[in-house]
Design a protein around this motif. Structure first.
Motif: not given
Length: 81
Positions: A37-38, A45-46, A52-53
């Motif tokens: 994640r960082g 962002t994750l 997003t497909h």
């Protein structure tokens, strides 16, 4: 290499490549989800990536591949002095 025709150079190269790949594989370290994640820039962002497909990623990939192909084609036809 020509001075030592008795040596199987392809075998030496194969072994060196094999050893190098083994070193690469053993040096790969797993990262935690927090570290991941960082690297991505945080939780938001994750979530955006997860939302997003796959079709969007495929489209991005195709576009980048086309751009890289064009760049490679251009660089191979340019003359150097």
């Amino acid at each position: 290499m020509k001075k030592h025709p008795e040596i199987k150079w392809s075998e030496i190269a194969r072994r060196a490549i094999e050893e190098y790949l083994q070193e690469l594989e053993s040096s790969k370290a797993e990262i935690s989800m927090d570290e991941f994640r960082g690297l991505l820039g945080g939780e938001e962002t994750l979530k955006e990536i997860e939302a997003t497909h796959n079709e969007a990623y495929e489209g991005y990939y195709k576009k980048v591949r086309e751009l890289e192909w064009d760049r490679t084609k251009r660089s191979s036809t340019t003359r150097t002095s």
